[in-house]
Design an enzyme around this catalytic site. Sequence first.
Site, PDB file in Angstrom:
ATOM      1  N   LEU A  32       0.822  -1.207   0.000  1.00 43.89           N
ATOM      2  CA  LEU A  32       0.000   0.000   0.000  1.00 43.89           C
ATOM      3  C   LEU A  32       0.858   1.260   0.000  1.00 43.89           C
ATOM      4  O   LEU A  32       0.337   2.365  -0.046  1.00 43.89           O
ATOM      5  CB  LEU A  32      -0.947  -0.020   1.199  1.00 43.89           C
ATOM      6  CG  LEU A  32      -1.792  -1.307   1.302  1.00 43.89           C
ATOM      7  CD1 LEU A  32      -2.679  -1.260   2.541  1.00 43.89           C
ATOM      8  CD2 LEU A  32      -2.617  -1.514   0.045  1.00 43.89           C
ATOM      9  N   ARG A  33       2.179   1.058   0.077  1.00 43.87           N
ATOM     10  CA  ARG A  33       3.192   2.107  -0.107  1.00 43.87           C
ATOM     11  C   ARG A  33       3.256   3.147   0.996  1.00 43.87           C
ATOM     12  O   ARG A  33       3.996   4.128   0.873  1.00 43.87           O
ATOM     13  CB  ARG A  33       2.999   2.802  -1.446  1.00 43.87           C
ATOM     14  CG  ARG A  33       3.310   1.920  -2.640  1.00 43.87           C
ATOM     15  CD  ARG A  33       4.664   1.279  -2.524  1.00 43.87           C
ATOM     16  NE  ARG A  33       5.238   0.879  -3.809  1.00 43.87           N
ATOM     17  CZ  ARG A  33       6.357   0.175  -3.927  1.00 43.87           C
ATOM     18  NH1 ARG A  33       7.001  -0.216  -2.831  1.00 43.87           N
ATOM     19  NH2 ARG A  33       6.836  -0.139  -5.116  1.00 43.87           N
ATOM     20  N   ASP A  89      -0.295  -9.390  -5.861  1.00 44.20           N
ATOM     21  CA  ASP A  89       1.068  -8.867  -5.727  1.00 44.20           C
ATOM     22  C   ASP A  89       1.102  -7.386  -6.113  1.00 44.20           C
ATOM     23  O   ASP A  89       1.992  -6.917  -6.813  1.00 44.20           O
ATOM     24  CB  ASP A  89       2.057  -9.663  -6.580  1.00 44.20           C
ATOM     25  CG  ASP A  89       3.509  -9.421  -6.149  1.00 44.20           C
ATOM     26  OD1 ASP A  89       3.714  -8.959  -5.021  1.00 44.20           O
ATOM     27  OD2 ASP A  89       4.426  -9.681  -6.957  1.00 44.20           O
TER      28      ASP A  89
END
Length: 442
Positions: free
Chosen positions: A64-65, A305
Site C-alpha cells: 500500500l506504499r 502482488d
Amino acid sequence: MKILIKNGRLVDPASGLDQIGDLAITGGRITAIGEAKADFTPDRTIDATGLIVAPGLVDLAARLREPGHEHEGMLESELAAAAAGGVTSVVCLPDTDPTLDEPGLVEMLKFRARKLSRCRLFPLGALTRGLKGETLTEMAELHEAGCIGFSQAEVPIRDTQVLQRALQYAGTFGYTVWLRPQDAWLGKGVAASGPVATRLGLSGVPVSAETIALHTIIELVRATGARVHLCRISSAPGVDLVRQAKAQGLPITADVSINSLLLTDIDIGYFNPAMRVSPPLRQGRDRDALQAGLADGTLDALVSDHTPVSEDEKTLPFGEAEPGATGLELLLSLALKWAGADHDQPANPARLRQALSVVTSGPVKVLGDALGSLSSSAGRLVQGGVADVCIFDPAVRWQAEPGALTSQGKHTPFAFEVSGTDLPGRVRVTLVAGQVAHEVAA
C-alpha cells in the site's frame, strides 16, 4: 443500515451455494440468504438481476506504499483500488519506510484503515529488524499490535541460523512466517534465466534460486514444526516441491501471483518495463505448472502482488526499472480468465466456483486463526457472518486503461495497450461490513 440485495446469483465456493436469490444485511451482518423475512424492511435495495453476488475477495499480497513511499501510493488510493476490485480484506507487506517492525507503526496503519472503511487491513510484521536478516523483531508485541504473521517481503535471510531461530520462535507461539523462496545470491538478476534473457542480454535468475531456498525452508519447517506460507511460487520445480511437502504433512501453504500465473518471459517483448516484476516471469512450462498447481490445490491462493510504481521509476530501461505492477483492481477478472469463467461460459458453475475459491475461501484457509472472530465468515456468504460482499457482472468485458485505474500506480502488464486483450467480469458494488465501499452506475 439494512440492505437488501435482490435477485442476484448467490455464489459461495466454501459452502457450494449457487442459486438465484436475495441477501439481507442488517448491522453489518448477513441475516438471510435466499429469501428475506416478510417483515424485513430495507433502507436500501440493490437490484442484482443478472449479476453475481459473491463473498468479498481476500488478497494475501499487496503493498500500500505507506509509510515512506507516498509518491507511489497512499492508503486512501490503494484501499479505494481494493474496493474497486471487489477486495474486502488485504494483507500488506512490511517493506515500508520505516519498516513495519514497531508496534506503533502497525497500530497507526490499522487505525487509518478502519477510519477509511474501504477494506479490512491485515499487516505482516517484519521478521527481522529493518528486514536486515540479523536481529529478530519483537514478534509478540507486533502480534498484539495486529500483525497476522511475519515476513521478509522480498529480502531473503542470508544467515540460515537466523532463519532457523525465527522459525523456532514463531513455532513456539503459533505464529505463521511468510517467506518468498529466493536465494540471496542467485536471485540478483532482472529476468528469468533462459533463451529470452540470453537474447536480450539481461542478467538471469535461475529456477534454482527458488528451489534451493525452498529446500532450505522445507527442511527447517520439518525441524521446527513452524507454520510457513510460501509467497509467490514461480516455477514448475517449485510447485513440485510444495506438492511433496504437503504430501508429507508439513504445515505449509503457498500462493501464486496473477503475473506468474498468466504471463511468460516472452511477454517481455522488446524490453517492456511493464513486465519487470518480482519474481520474474518464467517460461511457458512454468506457467502451465502454476496453473495446474492452483487448480489441484497445491497452491492455495491467487494474489495480486499489488505494487504501485511511480512513472519515474517505471519508465526506465528494463534492467533499471523498479519491479512491480498494480493488481488489486484486476484480481477478480484475472481469476475468471484463468478458470475459463469468462464471456464464453459465464454461467459455468464449476469454473466460476473455482475462480472465486482461489480469491476467497482459499486465502481464508491460509490466514486461519489469524483472522480471529472473522475466521468463520470471511471469504464466505454465511448467515450471521460479516457482510463483506462483491457484486459483479460476469458478462461485461472491459479494457484495463492505466489512466482509469483507481490505484495511484498506473502500470500493469495487463493494460490493453500492452496486452491487446480485454478482461472478463466487472465489479459493480463492494460492501465492507454492510457499508458500500465502492459502487459504479449500471
